[in-house]
Write a protein that holds these residues in place. Structure first.
Motif, PDB file in Angstrom:
ATOM      1  N   GLU A 147       0.831  -1.205   0.000  1.00  0.00           N
ATOM      2  CA  GLU A 147       0.000   0.000   0.000  1.00  0.00           C
ATOM      3  C   GLU A 147       0.870   1.261   0.000  1.00  0.00           C
ATOM      4  N   VAL A 148       0.426   2.255  -0.745  1.00  0.00           N
ATOM      5  CA  VAL A 148       1.001   3.589  -0.629  1.00  0.00           C
ATOM      6  C   VAL A 148      -0.162   4.546  -0.425  1.00  0.00           C
ATOM      7  N   LYS A 149      -0.086   5.313   0.616  1.00  0.00           N
ATOM      8  CA  LYS A 149      -1.226   6.134   0.999  1.00  0.00           C
ATOM      9  C   LYS A 149      -0.693   7.442   1.540  1.00  0.00           C
ATOM     10  N   GLY A 150      -1.299   8.550   1.130  1.00  0.00           N
ATOM     11  CA  GLY A 150      -0.745   9.767   1.679  1.00  0.00           C
ATOM     12  C   GLY A 150      -1.478  11.026   1.333  1.00  0.00           C
ATOM     13  N   ILE A 151      -0.948  12.079   1.886  1.00  0.00           N
ATOM     14  CA  ILE A 151      -1.406  13.431   1.590  1.00  0.00           C
ATOM     15  C   ILE A 151      -0.428  13.976   0.570  1.00  0.00           C
ATOM     16  N   LEU A 152      -0.905  14.130  -0.654  1.00  0.00           N
ATOM     17  CA  LEU A 152      -0.006  14.410  -1.769  1.00  0.00           C
ATOM     18  C   LEU A 152      -0.141  15.831  -2.293  1.00  0.00           C
ATOM     19  N   ASN A 153      -1.084  16.574  -1.762  1.00  0.00           N
ATOM     20  CA  ASN A 153      -1.291  17.942  -2.249  1.00  0.00           C
ATOM     21  C   ASN A 153      -1.168  18.940  -1.107  1.00  0.00           C
ATOM     22  N   GLY A 154      -0.143  19.773  -1.194  1.00  0.00           N
ATOM     23  CA  GLY A 154       0.144  20.709  -0.120  1.00  0.00           C
ATOM     24  C   GLY A 154      -0.913  21.791   0.039  1.00  0.00           C
ATOM     25  N   SER A 155      -1.469  22.225  -1.068  1.00  0.00           N
ATOM     26  CA  SER A 155      -2.395  23.344  -1.033  1.00  0.00           C
ATOM     27  C   SER A 155      -3.710  22.970  -0.344  1.00  0.00           C
ATOM     28  N   VAL A 272       0.183  15.380   9.662  1.00  0.00           N
ATOM     29  CA  VAL A 272       0.692  16.081   8.479  1.00  0.00           C
ATOM     30  C   VAL A 272      -0.173  17.322   8.262  1.00  0.00           C
ATOM     31  N   ASP A 273       0.349  18.484   8.629  1.00  0.00           N
ATOM     32  CA  ASP A 273      -0.459  19.692   8.573  1.00  0.00           C
ATOM     33  C   ASP A 273       0.116  20.710   7.597  1.00  0.00           C
ATOM     34  N   ASN A 274      -0.640  21.764   7.407  1.00  0.00           N
ATOM     35  CA  ASN A 274      -0.226  22.874   6.538  1.00  0.00           C
ATOM     36  C   ASN A 274       0.165  22.385   5.149  1.00  0.00           C
ATOM     37  N   GLU A 275       1.239  22.935   4.594  1.00  0.00           N
ATOM     38  CA  GLU A 275       1.555  22.594   3.205  1.00  0.00           C
ATOM     39  C   GLU A 275       2.360  21.304   3.100  1.00  0.00           C
ATOM     40  N   TYR A 276       2.546  20.612   4.219  1.00  0.00           N
ATOM     41  CA  TYR A 276       3.357  19.406   4.195  1.00  0.00           C
ATOM     42  C   TYR A 276       2.648  18.244   3.504  1.00  0.00           C
ATOM     43  N   ASN A 277       3.449  17.344   2.992  1.00  0.00           N
ATOM     44  CA  ASN A 277       2.966  16.084   2.441  1.00  0.00           C
ATOM     45  C   ASN A 277       3.489  14.958   3.319  1.00  0.00           C
TER      46      ASN A 277
END
Lengths: 404, 404
Positions: A147-155, A272-277
């Motif tokens: 699995e690969v799962k994540g927050i990929l969009n900073g905006s 994972v907050d703000n513009e971070y991925n």
């Protein structure tokens, strides 16, 4: 001694300017920018540039025999496509950050690299400074990946953070994201989940060796999120994050989608907050790996481009090893998701054919329903889900038992 | 088609057994274990092994011309040194997980790889399943890197987590770490910081291109931690973690040390608990990257060895690029740290020549002092700091302003 990398740079916006700064700073890259091709050569620039380095004619780069690498950070998919394919056809290696273009044309771009014996690197296209593509290609190049799962969009993550943790309203958070340079030039891409989708398409090729065309993947964004959703999530002590995921389902299939998701405190991506991925890579034996960093902004993106530039000094190219694997898994949408849907006037059962309803709440202020629904039904009804009074979020259920 | 990797495996303890399982599972590795060399061939084994695969004669592996890779996971530094150097001299590439041996002999091992044109890979030696060496070598191979800092030892971190978050006593936490297989066979290595030191030595070669002999680096562990320290840290809302770090100091120097540290909530490593490892890579332009994963245990370590085995299929070797960089920085101990020292009967000023005392607390139960001291003075007095009533921790001050 390896040769000096002599770069022809296409694009001199936020990222292009940062690439110029970073290359100048990195003495040990043994790289220099010979020519910069821009659309409007008369536009005033902040950077102090050597005389004659700017041009508006692509052939000044393509025809320059001293240039041995093209870096393309143009903010326009069609232009990016012409530049990259022209470079590959001429046998000139390219580093690109254009996720929309790459996600849409990857099979052809792979074929061109093969045919003309040259390389296209694009780590910057996914998660800015986090080396996710390189690690999937080189380090997690084995059967253990699940699995690969994540927050990929900073905006969009920045907007959700401001709304969620700071009580700001959605539109002012969006404006801030634009002012800070995190948002794409068309912020709809960020907010609709399309930008995350493009990254997920690219990640899936390097994670599982399979290309899935973007229009085959459920993508649902955050544009209709409402105070009621925020309040609901807070009561449940979870955050709402825009999550992209590709997950093995059994031995021979995988599924993938981009959706808002309720994320509880025990998951890595919760923080994972703000513009971070942040990206979680899960596999047999190693369980979960978490990679976290700046996913947006000129300098973080430029630092990733620098890594690709330096990799070219050593002749590095993606081998797309997993596309040749035994038992490459097949994409399926025949999986059941549990989703939360908040709505007002819309007839929710008409647009969401639930297999089973688990909870339903009806009030004068608004309603929500939680139930199980197949991903293929969600995709079939995708065009109905854009009603302004509807917001849908995934409740993680089948694919992750803990800790992501 | 690339050749099949035929492995001679040295060592069949926890890690060796896991390597055997992982290689069997990873069909796309195109790797097989031909021979396993163990010390005691009569010892009962859990694994069901093909007849005749076990041997106690190293030459059964060295002299087998079909074997094209040696994997060495022997739990003994001297034996590891003989195996690895013999293999390199014979031109056979090696994958090793022996951090103590590698950290102590790296310059010689680099020279042997060069002389005999072969490769030694050892990503498993640092942080188990986290690909820290590979990323430092390949992705962060540029001038932007400023700092690598992390929790590199799963066993001591597990103990601190149990003591800190679960109120367990130190000795029962240590026993649990041993039962769970996180601890080295000699747990002193974990607790004294020596295991973290070895990893830091290896990381520094790949981060900055400089080898520093282990005995030149301040290493202070957690064996004398006391309830008073835990209480003090809790009052200040910080955790005590055993942290290893290498940090650029100005343009031309760097420093490094292993010490317990007060870690506040805003830092990434604050949430690295139990047997997990976490590494923060800080650089210009990309700020901080955080990598997190399982740092101990047979299977996570074996998954990292699998990545190195598969890298050999593509002829991968470390190039130690940064050792050839312009302006490689020099190791310095001429830096000032701010430290906390808790003590009872010991004359603290006799063993710690503070440049400036910032706080002092004296009571019937115990005392502590906080002050600034030079790292070189700490190293000079290192032998005096092992008094059982003394515990020292770093208060991060100069090297990190936020978020690690």
């Amino acid at each position: 001694m390896k040769q000096t990398i002599k770069i022809g740079l296409f694009g001199f916006g936020t990222v292009g300017t940062s690439v110029y700064q970073v290359i100048a700073k990195a003495k040990n890259a043994h790289a220099e920018i010979r020519r910069i091709c821009v659309r409007d050569i008369e536009k005033p620039r902040n950077a102090i540039l050597p005389d004659g380095i700017l041009t508006d004619r692509p052939d000044d780069i393509f025809d320059d025999p001293t240039i041995n690498l093209i870096v393309e950070v143009v903010d326009n998919s069609e232009a990016s496509y012409s530049i990259v394919t022209e470079a590959l056809r001429r046998g000139i290696p390219v580093v690109s950050g254009s996720k929309a273009m790459i996600a849409s044309h990857l099979p052809e771009l792979m074929e061109l690299q093969d045919r003309y014996g040259t390389a296209l690197l694009y780590d910057a296209s996914s998660c800015g400074s986090i080396p996710v593509i390189r690690n999937l290609e080189e380090y997690y190049d084995n059967d253990l990946l699940l699995e690969v799962k994540g927050i990929l969009n900073g905006s969009s993550n920045y907007i959700l953070s401001r709304v969620f943790d700071h009580g700001e309203d959605y539109n002012s958070a969006l404006r801030k994201a634009q002012d800070l340079g995190f948002a794409e030039s068309d912020p709809t891409f960020d907010i609709s989940g399309i930008d995350s989708l493009y990254k997920l398409i690219i990640i899936t090729v390097h994670a599982l060796g399979v290309y899935v065309a973007p229009d085959r993947v459920l993508t649902y964004g955050i544009s209709t999120i409402h105070d009621d959703d925020i309040r609901y999530a807070r009561e449940k002590r979870v955050k709402i994050k825009l999550v992209a995921q590709v997950v093995k389902v059994g031995d021979s299939e995988f599924t993938m989608f981009v959706m808002p998701e309720f994320v509880d405190r025990s998951r890595y991506i919760y923080s994972v907050d703000n513009e971070y991925n942040g990206v979680v890579i899960r596999g047999e034996c190693y369980d979960r790996q978490f990679m976290f960093g700046k996913g947006a902004g000129g300098l973080p993106t430029a630092s990733s481009i620098l890594s690709d530039v330096m990799a070219r000094r050593h002749g590095y190219r993606y081998e797309y090893k997993k596309t040749g694997y035994i038992d490459t898994p097949a994409y399926t949408t025949d999986v059941t998701l549990r989703i939360y849907a908040r709505y007002a006037g819309t007839d929710i059962h008409a647009i969401l054919p639930f297999e089973k309803v688990r909870e339903q709440y009806i009030s004068e202020q608004g309603n929500y329903i939680i139930g199980d629904i197949s991903l293929s039904d969600l995709i079939a009804n995708r065009h109905l889900l854009d009603a302004p009074d509807v917001f849908i979020a995934n409740i993680p259920l089948f694919f992750s038992d803990r800790d992501d």
